[in-house]
Design a protein around this motif. Structure first.
Motif, PDB file in Angstrom:
ATOM      1  N   PHE A  90       0.867  -1.083  -0.040  1.00  8.83           N
ATOM      2  CA  PHE A  90       0.097  -0.010   0.043  1.00  8.83           C
ATOM      3  C   PHE A  90       0.913   1.330   0.101  1.00  8.83           C
ATOM      4  N   VAL A  91       0.838   2.296  -0.966  1.00 11.22           N
ATOM      5  CA  VAL A  91       1.689   3.111  -1.228  1.00 11.22           C
ATOM      6  C   VAL A  91       0.855   4.601  -1.082  1.00 11.22           C
ATOM      7  N   ILE A  92       1.490   5.581  -0.470  1.00 13.16           N
ATOM      8  CA  ILE A  92       0.785   6.944  -0.433  1.00 13.16           C
ATOM      9  C   ILE A  92       1.946   7.634  -1.229  1.00 13.16           C
ATOM     10  N   ILE A  93       1.463   8.402  -2.353  1.00 14.86           N
ATOM     11  CA  ILE A  93       2.695   9.158  -3.080  1.00 14.86           C
ATOM     12  C   ILE A  93       2.385  10.633  -3.015  1.00 14.86           C
ATOM     13  N   THR A  94       3.550  11.467  -2.707  1.00 21.41           N
ATOM     14  CA  THR A  94       3.259  12.773  -2.240  1.00 21.41           C
ATOM     15  C   THR A  94       4.476  13.526  -2.921  1.00 21.41           C
ATOM     16  N   PRO A  95       4.569  14.968  -3.083  1.00 22.20           N
ATOM     17  CA  PRO A  95       5.558  15.570  -3.708  1.00 22.20           C
ATOM     18  C   PRO A  95       7.046  15.140  -2.960  1.00 22.20           C
ATOM     19  N   LEU A  96       8.211  15.323  -3.223  1.00 26.06           N
ATOM     20  CA  LEU A  96       9.408  15.076  -2.783  1.00 26.06           C
ATOM     21  C   LEU A  96       9.973  16.360  -2.217  1.00 26.06           C
ATOM     22  N   ALA A  97      10.339  16.452  -0.944  1.00 25.91           N
ATOM     23  CA  ALA A  97      10.714  17.612  -0.010  1.00 25.91           C
ATOM     24  C   ALA A  97      12.281  17.687  -0.233  1.00 25.91           C
ATOM     25  N   GLU A  98      12.715  18.865  -0.279  1.00 22.06           N
ATOM     26  CA  GLU A  98      14.244  18.890   0.097  1.00 22.06           C
ATOM     27  C   GLU A  98      14.753  18.369   1.229  1.00 22.06           C
ATOM     28  N   ARG A  99      14.231  18.668   2.335  1.00 16.76           N
ATOM     29  CA  ARG A  99      14.599  18.270   3.613  1.00 16.76           C
ATOM     30  C   ARG A  99      13.480  18.414   4.702  1.00 16.76           C
ATOM     31  N   THR A 100      13.667  18.121   5.993  1.00 15.17           N
ATOM     32  CA  THR A 100      12.651  18.655   6.719  1.00 15.17           C
ATOM     33  C   THR A 100      12.834  19.660   7.844  1.00 15.17           C
ATOM     34  N   LEU A 101      12.019  20.239   8.440  1.00 10.74           N
ATOM     35  CA  LEU A 101      12.389  21.429   9.352  1.00 10.74           C
ATOM     36  C   LEU A 101      13.452  20.759  10.235  1.00 10.74           C
ATOM     37  N   ASP A 102      13.228  19.812  10.871  1.00 11.30           N
ATOM     38  CA  ASP A 102      14.182  19.102  11.769  1.00 11.30           C
ATOM     39  C   ASP A 102      15.443  19.159  11.297  1.00 11.30           C
ATOM     40  N   ASP A 103      15.724  18.873  10.018  1.00  7.76           N
ATOM     41  CA  ASP A 103      17.130  19.004   9.360  1.00  7.76           C
ATOM     42  C   ASP A 103      17.622  20.444   9.518  1.00  7.76           C
ATOM     43  N   ARG A 104      16.650  21.267   9.095  1.00  3.46           N
ATOM     44  CA  ARG A 104      17.157  22.867   8.770  1.00  3.46           C
ATOM     45  C   ARG A 104      17.515  23.371  10.217  1.00  3.46           C
ATOM     46  N   LEU A 105      16.618  22.757  11.290  1.00  3.03           N
ATOM     47  CA  LEU A 105      17.054  23.444  12.619  1.00  3.03           C
ATOM     48  C   LEU A 105      18.824  23.177  13.175  1.00  3.03           C
ATOM     49  N   LYS A 106      19.316  22.249  12.628  1.00  2.00           N
ATOM     50  CA  LYS A 106      20.576  21.999  12.809  1.00  2.00           C
ATOM     51  C   LYS A 106      21.795  23.116  12.580  1.00  2.00           C
ATOM     52  N   LYS A 107      21.034  24.010  11.692  1.00  2.00           N
ATOM     53  CA  LYS A 107      21.944  25.130  11.196  1.00  2.00           C
ATOM     54  C   LYS A 107      21.218  26.395  11.799  1.00  2.00           C
ATOM     55  N   ARG A 108      22.208  27.566  11.827  1.00  2.00           N
ATOM     56  CA  ARG A 108      21.549  28.809  12.435  1.00  2.00           C
ATOM     57  C   ARG A 108      20.325  29.114  11.481  1.00  2.00           C
ATOM     58  N   MET A 109      19.553  29.838  11.944  1.00  2.00           N
ATOM     59  CA  MET A 109      18.624  30.496  11.291  1.00  2.00           C
ATOM     60  C   MET A 109      18.209  31.919  11.615  1.00  2.00           C
ATOM     61  N   GLY A 110      18.139  32.852  10.371  1.00  2.00           N
ATOM     62  CA  GLY A 110      17.836  34.214  10.867  1.00  2.00           C
ATOM     63  C   GLY A 110      16.439  34.717  11.304  1.00  2.00           C
ATOM     64  N   PHE A 111      16.155  35.554  11.986  1.00  2.00           N
ATOM     65  CA  PHE A 111      15.094  35.793  12.405  1.00  2.00           C
ATOM     66  C   PHE A 111      13.905  35.937  11.595  1.00  2.00           C
ATOM     67  N   GLU A 112      13.968  36.523  10.399  1.00  5.47           N
ATOM     68  CA  GLU A 112      12.945  36.764   9.361  1.00  5.47           C
ATOM     69  C   GLU A 112      12.502  35.514   8.788  1.00  5.47           C
ATOM     70  N   LEU A 113      13.613  34.695   8.296  1.00  3.87           N
ATOM     71  CA  LEU A 113      13.079  33.311   7.949  1.00  3.87           C
ATOM     72  C   LEU A 113      12.336  32.326   9.019  1.00  3.87           C
ATOM     73  N   ALA A 114      12.735  32.255  10.100  1.00  5.02           N
ATOM     74  CA  ALA A 114      12.083  31.927  11.459  1.00  5.02           C
ATOM     75  C   ALA A 114      10.672  32.378  11.477  1.00  5.02           C
ATOM     76  N   PHE A 115      10.522  33.707  11.299  1.00  2.00           N
ATOM     77  CA  PHE A 115       9.346  34.170  11.567  1.00  2.00           C
ATOM     78  C   PHE A 115       8.435  33.788  10.125  1.00  2.00           C
ATOM     79  N   ASP A 116       8.886  33.890   9.249  1.00  2.02           N
ATOM     80  CA  ASP A 116       8.100  33.451   7.859  1.00  2.02           C
ATOM     81  C   ASP A 116       7.642  31.821   8.101  1.00  2.02           C
TER      82      ASP A 116
END
Length: 274
Positions: A90-116
């Motif tokens: 049984f397969v659910i098909i979705t668009p492929l993301a570049e990464r997860t927010l969990d991955d992104r949080l491992k690097k520094r994030m600017g205020f305005e990006l975090a706000f958006d």
């Protein structure tokens, strides 16, 4: 009942028209693969329940997730392209993301990006709440990032229609859920709490922990980075008593948007003087 195939999918193997390119992750009930649609020529994600765990009850959960999400039409909710049996999987098909927010949080994030990113998350959850759906498992691993920092909330697998009675122990992920959700009583206010945890992490670089009493770890950083009005919104979203929080993501989004001008001006001023 469809037969259960014990073998996992190998990189380079085919599943119907899909060529498996890599395994993205393994959860409690399913494995997610990056794959290439050889007919349409696009990359997709395939979510496949673990064969040994497949039962009619589990399949019904996945079917319900597919039916639920396929009804949604919002840029910040991950769309389901198809849900079907392919070679006994049984397969659910979705668009492929570049990464997860969990991955992104491992690097520094600017205020305005975090706000958006927070605005986008609130926008998607507000849409779900308007349609009487509680997500119940909002966490960075379920927030997928695409081009231009566009995010989409995924995995409505344990989302519940708000009108229905929710019984049994809490569903969700420990560490990201509201206290009442852990007791099996989730509501739209529980999703608000989970978003509040992510917001606090964005602006303090720390994850709040139980018993969620202020000041929380990272409070000094939060006060340095975020305007008092924004902190007030986050603090209200993290109130221990559900009735003291925003009633849903839409109400939190409105309060959050009202802080925009002051919050961004404050952050820019701090950045200029630091």
């Amino acid at each position: 009942m469809h037969s259960k195939r014990k073998t996992s999918l190998r990189v380079g193997s085919r599943l119907g028209k899909y060529r498996i390119e890599r395994r993205l992750g393994v959860g409690g009930f399913a494995t997610v693969y990056a794959a290439f649609d050889t007919v349409l020529g696009i990359k997709v994600a395939l979510k496949i329940p673990t064969p040994e765990l497949v039962s009619e009850a589990l399949l019904e959960e996945f079917r319900r997730e597919a039916r639920l999400t396929i009804q949604f039409d919002h840029p910040n909710i991950l769309p389901i392209r198809d849900a079907t049996f392919i070679d006994d999987h049984f397969v659910i098909i979705t668009p492929l993301a570049e990464r997860t927010l969990d991955d992104r949080l491992k690097k520094r994030m600017g205020f305005e990006l975090a706000f958006d990113l927070l605005r986008q998350l609130l926008d998607g959850v507000a849409y779900a709440h308007e349609h009487a759906v509680i997500h119940c498992d909002i966490k960075p691993e379920n927030v997928l990032m695409f081009d231009d920092n566009h995010i989409r909330l995924a995995d409505f697998g344990i989302a519940k229609a708000a009108q229905k009675t929710i019984s049994g122990s809490g569903t969700g992920t420990i560490g990201y859920m509201a206290p009442e959700q852990a007791m099996g009583k989730p509501s739209t206010r529980s999703d608000v709490f989970s978003i509040g945890l992510i917001a606090y992490r964005f602006f303090s670089s720390k994850w709040p922990e139980y018993p969620f009493e202020w000041p929380l770890a990272g409070n000094a950083t939060l006060r340095r980075r975020a305007h008092g009005d924004l902190i007030a919104v986050i603090r209200k979203s993290l109130a221990i008593k559900p009735r003291q929080r925003y009633r849903d993501a839409g109400q939190m989004l409105s309060a959050f948007e009202r802080t925009r001008t002051k919050a961004i001006r404050y952050a820019r001023r701090h950045r200029a003087t630091s």
